[in-house]
Write an enzyme that holds these catalytic residues in place. Sequence first.
Site, short mmCIF file in Angstrom:
data_model
loop_
_atom_site.label_atom_id
_atom_site.label_comp_id
_atom_site.label_asym_id
_atom_site.label_seq_id
_atom_site.Cartn_x
_atom_site.Cartn_y
_atom_site.Cartn_z
N GLY B 49 5.73 26.96 7.34
CA GLY B 49 4.66 26.26 8.03
C GLY B 49 3.27 26.59 7.53
O GLY B 49 2.29 26.08 8.05
N CYS B 50 3.16 27.45 6.52
CA CYS B 50 1.83 27.67 5.95
C CYS B 50 1.65 26.73 4.77
O CYS B 50 2.61 26.31 4.14
CB CYS B 50 1.65 29.08 5.43
SG CYS B 50 2.46 30.31 6.40
N GLN B 51 0.40 26.47 4.46
CA GLN B 51 0.11 25.58 3.36
C GLN B 51 0.42 26.23 2.03
O GLN B 51 0.98 25.62 1.12
CB GLN B 51 -1.36 25.22 3.44
CG GLN B 51 -1.78 24.22 2.42
CD GLN B 51 -3.25 23.94 2.58
OE1 GLN B 51 -3.75 23.73 3.68
NE2 GLN B 51 -3.97 23.94 1.49
N ARG B 116 -2.92 26.71 10.59
CA ARG B 116 -1.66 27.02 9.97
C ARG B 116 -1.71 27.01 8.45
O ARG B 116 -0.71 27.19 7.79
CB ARG B 116 -0.61 26.02 10.46
CG ARG B 116 -0.34 26.21 11.95
CD ARG B 116 0.80 25.37 12.40
NE ARG B 116 0.37 24.00 12.60
CZ ARG B 116 1.19 22.99 12.77
NH1 ARG B 116 2.50 23.19 12.73
NH2 ARG B 116 0.73 21.77 12.96
#
Lengths: 139, 139, 410, 410
Positions: B49-51, B116
């Site tokens: 879910g992190c870029q 996020r």
Amino acid sequence: MKNRIKQIISDFSLFESWEDKYEHLIEFGQELLEVDNKSLRSDSNLIHGCQSKVWLFCRAENKKLYFYADSDALITKGLVAIIVFIYSGASAAEIIKEKTDVFLSIGLRKKLSMNRSNGLDMMLEKVNDCALNYLKNEK
Amino acid sequence: MKNRIKQIISDFSLFESWEDKYEHLIEFGQELLEVDNKSLRSDSNLIHGCQSKVWLFCRAENKKLYFYADSDALITKGLVAIIVFIYSGASAAEIIKEKTDVFLSIGLRKKLSMNRSNGLDMMLEKVNDCALNYLKNEK
Amino acid sequence: MMDLFDTAQTRKLFPYFCSGNRGANVYFDNAATTHKPSSVISRISDFYTQENSNIHRGVYELGMSATDQYESTRKLIHEFIGSNSAKEIVLTSGATESVNLVAQTYGKKFVKKGDIILVSPIEHHANLIPWQVIAKENGAKIKEIPISKDLTINFDELDSVLSEKVKLIAINHVSNVTGMSQDIGLLVKSCKKFKIPVFVDGAQAGSHIKINVSELGCDFYCFSGHKLFGPTGTGALFIKEEFMREMPPYKTGGQMVSKVGFQDSTWTDYPLKFEAGTPNIAGIIGLGEAIKFIQNIDFQQLASYENYLSVLMTEKLAEVPFLELYGNSKKAAPIFAFNIKNIHHYDLAALLSENGVLVRSGHLCNQSLMDFLNIDGCVRASLSIYNSEEEVYNFIQALKKVVKFLSKSV
Amino acid sequence: MMDLFDTAQTRKLFPYFCSGNRGANVYFDNAATTHKPSSVISRISDFYTQENSNIHRGVYELGMSATDQYESTRKLIHEFIGSNSAKEIVLTSGATESVNLVAQTYGKKFVKKGDIILVSPIEHHANLIPWQVIAKENGAKIKEIPISKDLTINFDELDSVLSEKVKLIAINHVSNVTGMSQDIGLLVKSCKKFKIPVFVDGAQAGSHIKINVSELGCDFYCFSGHKLFGPTGTGALFIKEEFMREMPPYKTGGQMVSKVGFQDSTWTDYPLKFEAGTPNIAGIIGLGEAIKFIQNIDFQQLASYENYLSVLMTEKLAEVPFLELYGNSKKAAPIFAFNIKNIHHYDLAALLSENGVLVRSGHLCNQSLMDFLNIDGCVRASLSIYNSEEEVYNFIQALKKVVKFLSKSV
Ligand SMILES: Cc1ncc(COP(=O)(O)O)c(C=O)c1O
Ligand SMILES: Cc1ncc(COP(=O)(O)O)c(C=O)c1O
């Protein structure tokens, strides 16, 4: 029809206070329309979605349309009586052409329309639909 | 652990411009963490879910926890390096108790967190989860 | 803390009342929507003027600050309604969306063929129709929660309708017609035996009584921002964490996904799983201000002020001949529904409006309560914190005048 | 009419740019959300201050005037997008809700087991996942609209995927990543043979090109207010009248019913059938102001101004070494997505932000386009009418600086 519209407008122009205006409206409804017209008060004549019940029926004779109506609320009865008064006896074509907004002219539109509680727009729509239907069936 | 937190805060307090601060952050990441650590870069270590991709792994030895991490973005790598630096070698209980927000103190939280894209909160959550899991398994 | 007995002071906080003609009317339609304090209105302007940004995704500070503000409303609501954590709060566009959400997620997954959803026969359409729809879709049935003549749950008969087949029970906290509240705590206890989840429609509660979902013990609780001094297009839904975990998403799209493939996607963690797309950011931030506004009210004083108004209203309404008031006087909210014999509710409301008194009439989006009372509609006067004793007198005076006027014509 | 080449003048209409520090940043994230002109912001404040009321039901003038205002937005949108009548416009909370609405009403009723929904592989999540969900629920399949390397529909291959089994085709009008537009008119023609309804996601279109759904010939068209200089929590959905009639409702509750029984209810006429509960009244009224704002723009001048910015951006980006720009330069909107070799998009965006340039990075809620391009994310700079030549230069300068800084460290 034009004359009847003029008559309504000039009648109502006499009244300034809300009491006088509504008194006239209510009386107009009570005088023009029968009290508790049982045969009219059938589900098929009911205009759905208004807060007060309105029954409206249309009949053709000699290429003219005649309207009959009733309501369980006094104000609504007055409103629909105006409609009956104006449009009864006119031809379908005349009805469809007529664009005058009487209720605006007598100062009631702003107060009473644009919402579903009295169903003013729905009554006018039904009158128009009756006229359109008549023309369709004629062909 | 308290000392390591102090050290990070005092290190970063030396830098005022964004260039200096980020240069230090990036260098810190590159010096502490291996380059392209292949064994770490597995799906099971990935924080979702992190870029940018962040891999974080935890190992226990002698009742202490040790963290290993990597990221494909330089800034994120610097951030996770700070986490590794601070928490590695601490006990699970210490980790859970520790409430200092280093990233706030070094002036990076406002810029980098609460979203996020870098996953800072998720990294801290994972460290905490590791500690909680360790305690659970111990019992 | 505000002194609610000083209505002149309270009204100063609401720009509507200082805005000329309309503000001078007696606004007794607060159950439809409340007015907004200036803090709420200016928060929205300020956001658009200085802080406007999308949320949850930006890497720049402007976006993070907006996210922060948005998320802080979630926290405020969590504190306001006493949930276990902010994670139990889904931000929605209003009570209607909240009910639909639960019907189409929890309901869709857990209500099976032959199951039963219990709904009271005195619910607002928003807390009835979504259950009808999911029941029909899944082959389940809607049954009535037994209600006594006094319009509260009939606990003597309740047991007879409870069973394992019942997968949900839906009821209002405070009625939008009578202002009476239901004993949710007792209902929850009664449902324990069969582990029936309890859904509470709190749309009319928050501006009148202190909500505490932990004390009530319910599983779902929802309300709309606009009835709570907040912006339109905002609302909140409390879902107990155990259900949050199990429920599939409602709307899908951006923000609520974790992995997206062309054929298939997986969802992010709750509560964001239930918040697809760009939400009403400015509205939700404004809602936060509304919650702060309410938290600045002493609920004990609120109860005593509203009770004071209610006693006065009840007393004064009793003076009007042939007036029938629905519901008893033990009100949780100063909401009054009534009819006057032989006078149509529409005529009453329309002429009250001519006299500067704004009330609602009709079925009040609560057809089943109308059926229960065997009426086709009524007039509703609903009061709020900024309404005054003087307005009650003005309302009664106008009512008497209108009744007299209309009685002539019948 | 505004003179768009006079950006200083345009910016004066947007209070955000006059609000100190933040306004001085280069805001190049307009595809995420645009700023709002003062007419929109003050319309919302004015509504809450002077005109606040619920709609569609009140018998008093305050409520009718609010209804009037709300309905006039519907009419404005009808004129703005060239539908046949205002009845074809559903007011929603945004593009995401609009797609979900069509998926869960038209899709639920008409997409059967074994049917196909065609979606392009370059859609925003909002225009992909709702179709995945309904396809799965109804046992249908999602298939790809063939897309050429240049990121437009491959009309040579299109015929091969069209058949009677295809019950809907969903595509964006303008891409949120590349700013390129699709030839909807031609697509609609190609779909005629099998009478396949065409759903167009216009979220990125309205602020850049003139929309005319009658000319496009599509059956559904949606957009969000907040990307069109309007408030958050607002949007519109055009549905051709023939579909309106056949589609079941989406959310249910108050306002959208005609008759309510305890077991069963019937719906009112469209479009209100699709608008359950209290909508975002103030937001929708604000959206009306945004539409008026746009209608005051000469779209030909808009095209030439945005083209001017686009040419400049393309030229200047070409000066940055190792920069790869996605999509071709024939843009319908000045949206630029790129990567720089060996530099992570997150690092770029985060440091651009430190330099006062606000851009987005990541998958941009368009994972399938990322997959199509075989990248895991990118940086996106998206411009709007108030962005200036000077800002393009500042952006490029900052970009070069950041690239230099990051290149040192690799
Ligand atoms: C008890 C109750 N439930 C639900 C609703 C629906 O709220 P909204 O229209 O804000 O979605 C209302 C408001 O009319 C209500 O009074
Ligand atoms: C092409 C496209 N479709 C749909 C959406 C979703 O819009 P919203 O988040 O306003 O619902 C967006 C916005 O991000 C978009 O760019």
